[in-house]
Design a protein around this motif. Sequence first.
Motif, PDB file in Angstrom:
ATOM      1  N   LEU A  16       4.497 -13.647   3.681  1.00  0.00           N
ATOM      2  CA  LEU A  16       4.796 -13.371   2.277  1.00  0.00           C
ATOM      3  C   LEU A  16       3.554 -12.851   1.554  1.00  0.00           C
ATOM      4  O   LEU A  16       3.657 -11.986   0.672  1.00  0.00           O
ATOM      5  CB  LEU A  16       5.326 -14.622   1.589  1.00  0.00           C
ATOM      6  CG  LEU A  16       5.842 -14.407   0.167  1.00  0.00           C
ATOM      7  CD1 LEU A  16       7.057 -13.490   0.168  1.00  0.00           C
ATOM      8  CD2 LEU A  16       6.194 -15.729  -0.493  1.00  0.00           C
ATOM      9  N   THR A  17       2.382 -13.367   1.913  1.00  0.00           N
ATOM     10  CA  THR A  17       1.140 -12.845   1.350  1.00  0.00           C
ATOM     11  C   THR A  17       0.989 -11.368   1.697  1.00  0.00           C
ATOM     12  O   THR A  17       0.609 -10.546   0.849  1.00  0.00           O
ATOM     13  CB  THR A  17      -0.059 -13.648   1.885  1.00  0.00           C
ATOM     14  OG1 THR A  17       0.097 -15.021   1.513  1.00  0.00           O
ATOM     15  CG2 THR A  17      -1.368 -13.120   1.329  1.00  0.00           C
ATOM     16  N   TYR A  18       1.285 -11.012   2.934  1.00  0.00           N
ATOM     17  CA  TYR A  18       1.288  -9.605   3.366  1.00  0.00           C
ATOM     18  C   TYR A  18       2.233  -8.795   2.473  1.00  0.00           C
ATOM     19  O   TYR A  18       1.857  -7.748   1.936  1.00  0.00           O
ATOM     20  CB  TYR A  18       1.725  -9.548   4.829  1.00  0.00           C
ATOM     21  CG  TYR A  18       1.865  -8.168   5.437  1.00  0.00           C
ATOM     22  CD1 TYR A  18       0.885  -7.663   6.282  1.00  0.00           C
ATOM     23  CD2 TYR A  18       2.987  -7.380   5.201  1.00  0.00           C
ATOM     24  CE1 TYR A  18       1.017  -6.412   6.865  1.00  0.00           C
ATOM     25  CE2 TYR A  18       3.130  -6.127   5.774  1.00  0.00           C
ATOM     26  CZ  TYR A  18       2.139  -5.645   6.607  1.00  0.00           C
ATOM     27  OH  TYR A  18       2.272  -4.398   7.175  1.00  0.00           O
ATOM     28  N   ALA A  19       3.452  -9.301   2.294  1.00  0.00           N
ATOM     29  CA  ALA A  19       4.460  -8.556   1.538  1.00  0.00           C
ATOM     30  C   ALA A  19       4.113  -8.456   0.056  1.00  0.00           C
ATOM     31  O   ALA A  19       4.458  -7.473  -0.608  1.00  0.00           O
ATOM     32  CB  ALA A  19       5.821  -9.222   1.705  1.00  0.00           C
ATOM     33  N   SER A  20       3.420  -9.463  -0.482  1.00  0.00           N
ATOM     34  CA  SER A  20       3.172  -9.503  -1.925  1.00  0.00           C
ATOM     35  C   SER A  20       2.314  -8.347  -2.408  1.00  0.00           C
ATOM     36  O   SER A  20       2.352  -7.980  -3.589  1.00  0.00           O
ATOM     37  CB  SER A  20       2.500 -10.828  -2.298  1.00  0.00           C
ATOM     38  OG  SER A  20       1.167 -10.890  -1.796  1.00  0.00           O
ATOM     39  N   ASP A  21       1.527  -7.757  -1.507  1.00  0.00           N
ATOM     40  CA  ASP A  21       0.643  -6.653  -1.890  1.00  0.00           C
ATOM     41  C   ASP A  21       1.305  -5.286  -1.735  1.00  0.00           C
ATOM     42  O   ASP A  21       0.726  -4.272  -2.068  1.00  0.00           O
ATOM     43  CB  ASP A  21      -0.637  -6.712  -1.047  1.00  0.00           C
ATOM     44  CG  ASP A  21      -1.695  -5.720  -1.510  1.00  0.00           C
ATOM     45  OD1 ASP A  21      -1.917  -5.609  -2.730  1.00  0.00           O
ATOM     46  OD2 ASP A  21      -2.297  -5.036  -0.648  1.00  0.00           O
ATOM     47  N   MET A  22       2.518  -5.245  -1.215  1.00  0.00           N
ATOM     48  CA  MET A  22       3.159  -3.964  -0.924  1.00  0.00           C
ATOM     49  C   MET A  22       3.441  -3.154  -2.175  1.00  0.00           C
ATOM     50  O   MET A  22       3.279  -1.940  -2.192  1.00  0.00           O
ATOM     51  CB  MET A  22       4.484  -4.198  -0.182  1.00  0.00           C
ATOM     52  CG  MET A  22       4.345  -4.509   1.277  1.00  0.00           C
ATOM     53  SD  MET A  22       5.988  -4.663   1.988  1.00  0.00           S
ATOM     54  CE  MET A  22       5.555  -5.076   3.659  1.00  0.00           C
ATOM     55  N   MET A  23       3.917  -3.816  -3.219  1.00  0.00           N
ATOM     56  CA  MET A  23       4.462  -3.048  -4.332  1.00  0.00           C
ATOM     57  C   MET A  23       4.219  -3.673  -5.690  1.00  0.00           C
ATOM     58  O   MET A  23       4.796  -3.239  -6.683  1.00  0.00           O
ATOM     59  CB  MET A  23       5.969  -2.873  -4.139  1.00  0.00           C
ATOM     60  CG  MET A  23       6.708  -4.180  -3.982  1.00  0.00           C
ATOM     61  SD  MET A  23       8.367  -3.954  -3.309  1.00  0.00           S
ATOM     62  CE  MET A  23       7.983  -3.239  -1.723  1.00  0.00           C
ATOM     63  N   LEU A  24       3.360  -4.679  -5.774  1.00  0.00           N
ATOM     64  CA  LEU A  24       3.138  -5.317  -7.069  1.00  0.00           C
ATOM     65  C   LEU A  24       2.591  -4.330  -8.083  1.00  0.00           C
ATOM     66  O   LEU A  24       2.975  -4.347  -9.253  1.00  0.00           O
ATOM     67  CB  LEU A  24       2.192  -6.511  -6.909  1.00  0.00           C
ATOM     68  CG  LEU A  24       1.925  -7.338  -8.172  1.00  0.00           C
ATOM     69  CD1 LEU A  24       3.223  -7.796  -8.820  1.00  0.00           C
ATOM     70  CD2 LEU A  24       1.049  -8.539  -7.847  1.00  0.00           C
ATOM     71  N   LEU A  25       1.696  -3.442  -7.653  1.00  0.00           N
ATOM     72  CA  LEU A  25       1.136  -2.463  -8.579  1.00  0.00           C
ATOM     73  C   LEU A  25       2.133  -1.360  -8.944  1.00  0.00           C
ATOM     74  O   LEU A  25       1.843  -0.531  -9.812  1.00  0.00           O
ATOM     75  CB  LEU A  25      -0.135  -1.849  -7.995  1.00  0.00           C
ATOM     76  CG  LEU A  25      -1.314  -2.821  -7.843  1.00  0.00           C
ATOM     77  CD1 LEU A  25      -2.533  -2.097  -7.271  1.00  0.00           C
ATOM     78  CD2 LEU A  25      -1.675  -3.486  -9.168  1.00  0.00           C
ATOM     79  N   ASP A  26       3.305  -1.363  -8.304  1.00  0.00           N
ATOM     80  CA  ASP A  26       4.357  -0.433  -8.735  1.00  0.00           C
ATOM     81  C   ASP A  26       4.705  -0.640 -10.199  1.00  0.00           C
ATOM     82  O   ASP A  26       5.048   0.308 -10.911  1.00  0.00           O
ATOM     83  CB  ASP A  26       5.630  -0.633  -7.898  1.00  0.00           C
ATOM     84  CG  ASP A  26       5.538   0.037  -6.535  1.00  0.00           C
ATOM     85  OD1 ASP A  26       4.501   0.664  -6.248  1.00  0.00           O
ATOM     86  OD2 ASP A  26       6.503  -0.080  -5.756  1.00  0.00           O
ATOM     87  N   ALA A  27       4.622  -1.888 -10.657  1.00  0.00           N
ATOM     88  CA  ALA A  27       4.960  -2.168 -12.055  1.00  0.00           C
ATOM     89  C   ALA A  27       4.040  -1.422 -13.010  1.00  0.00           C
ATOM     90  O   ALA A  27       4.442  -1.048 -14.113  1.00  0.00           O
ATOM     91  CB  ALA A  27       4.887  -3.671 -12.319  1.00  0.00           C
ATOM     92  N   VAL A  28       2.793  -1.192 -12.576  1.00  0.00           N
ATOM     93  CA  VAL A  28       1.852  -0.424 -13.403  1.00  0.00           C
ATOM     94  C   VAL A  28       2.218   1.055 -13.388  1.00  0.00           C
ATOM     95  O   VAL A  28       2.116   1.748 -14.406  1.00  0.00           O
ATOM     96  CB  VAL A  28       0.408  -0.617 -12.886  1.00  0.00           C
ATOM     97  CG1 VAL A  28      -0.585   0.127 -13.767  1.00  0.00           C
ATOM     98  CG2 VAL A  28       0.042  -2.102 -12.823  1.00  0.00           C
ATOM     99  N   ARG A  29       2.674   1.537 -12.245  1.00  0.00           N
ATOM    100  CA  ARG A  29       2.927   2.968 -12.070  1.00  0.00           C
ATOM    101  C   ARG A  29       4.264   3.429 -12.629  1.00  0.00           C
ATOM    102  O   ARG A  29       4.442   4.631 -12.882  1.00  0.00           O
ATOM    103  CB  ARG A  29       2.870   3.323 -10.582  1.00  0.00           C
ATOM    104  CG  ARG A  29       1.491   3.178  -9.952  1.00  0.00           C
ATOM    105  CD  ARG A  29       1.551   3.519  -8.475  1.00  0.00           C
ATOM    106  NE  ARG A  29       2.077   4.842  -8.245  1.00  0.00           N
ATOM    107  CZ  ARG A  29       2.904   5.163  -7.239  1.00  0.00           C
ATOM    108  NH1 ARG A  29       3.332   4.229  -6.412  1.00  0.00           N
ATOM    109  NH2 ARG A  29       3.336   6.395  -7.103  1.00  0.00           N
ATOM    110  N   VAL A  30       5.209   2.510 -12.793  1.00  0.00           N
ATOM    111  CA  VAL A  30       6.572   2.903 -13.169  1.00  0.00           C
ATOM    112  C   VAL A  30       6.617   3.851 -14.374  1.00  0.00           C
ATOM    113  O   VAL A  30       7.352   4.846 -14.357  1.00  0.00           O
ATOM    114  CB  VAL A  30       7.443   1.648 -13.414  1.00  0.00           C
ATOM    115  CG1 VAL A  30       8.698   1.997 -14.188  1.00  0.00           C
ATOM    116  CG2 VAL A  30       7.816   1.006 -12.089  1.00  0.00           C
TER     117      VAL A  30
END
Length: 288
Positions: free
Chosen positions: A200-214
């Motif tokens: 889950l730690t691996y997965a948590s970094d996949m797309m969290l910054l997508d919220a900034v880019r949206v």
Amino acid sequence: MTSPAERLVDLLDLERIEENIFRGRSPQERLQRVFGGQVAGQALVAAGRTTDGSRPVHSLHAYFLRPGRPGVPIVYQVERVRDGRSFTTRRVVAIQQGRTIFNLTASFHQSEPGFEHQLPMPEVPDPENLPPLADEIRAHLGELPEALERMARRQPFDIRYVERLRWTPQEVESAEPRSAVWMRAVGPLGDDPLVHTCALTYASDMMLLDAVRVPIEPLWGPRGFDMASLDHAMWFHRPFRTDEWFLYQQESPIATGARGLARGQIFDRQGRLLVSVMQEGLFRKIGG
């Protein structure tokens, strides 16, 4: 042939060199840097391997200091900071080619009884009613090499965006800095709680910054910004399995000074809050 989920478990299975020193593989990729979630997940494995396994991880705090080179092994050195009556603390330094690329501090806590409360999970469609991300990408982008390389990092997980993806600059103009996805590993990950936590730690970094880019640009396709994780923090509230569906709700309260802050909440299908996440990322305009 092994499945993507089995390859993820293998990636998180570090080689023990000395009592407090471990070595992790780094897959060869065409992208510029090692995926940050991989380094964080492996570092947490190293920390957990120096405990007796009776205390689950309750938090981690980490800094990404330098980009890692794909294809080059990473060495993890663990410092046994504290072994208390109810808390255990470990500090991990990730080293590649003689240079520190990542620092992590993890805390483990013996479970105790106490009061409980939480805010409710947002109402969203069930994952079965949403299209897999891989299908959306192929339908809109075809076989673009960069998109497929970025998808390769997500292969261990079935990912389904709650809202439809936006594909043009015009579509992102009115978007709020929020994103949400359903996720689960594409195969069983075994019964070791540490493996599920590190996956889950691996997965948590996949797309969290997508919220900034949206609100800035479409999430898939050519990027207008070079993006890098600066730090990462997680709080683990309840036991969970990463091979079962979980909702990853994300939002960005602010972006300024070439940095964007994102926070995430991870819920299970019963609406229980499992994990809280915070991350800051660096955003620099390409060619600017």
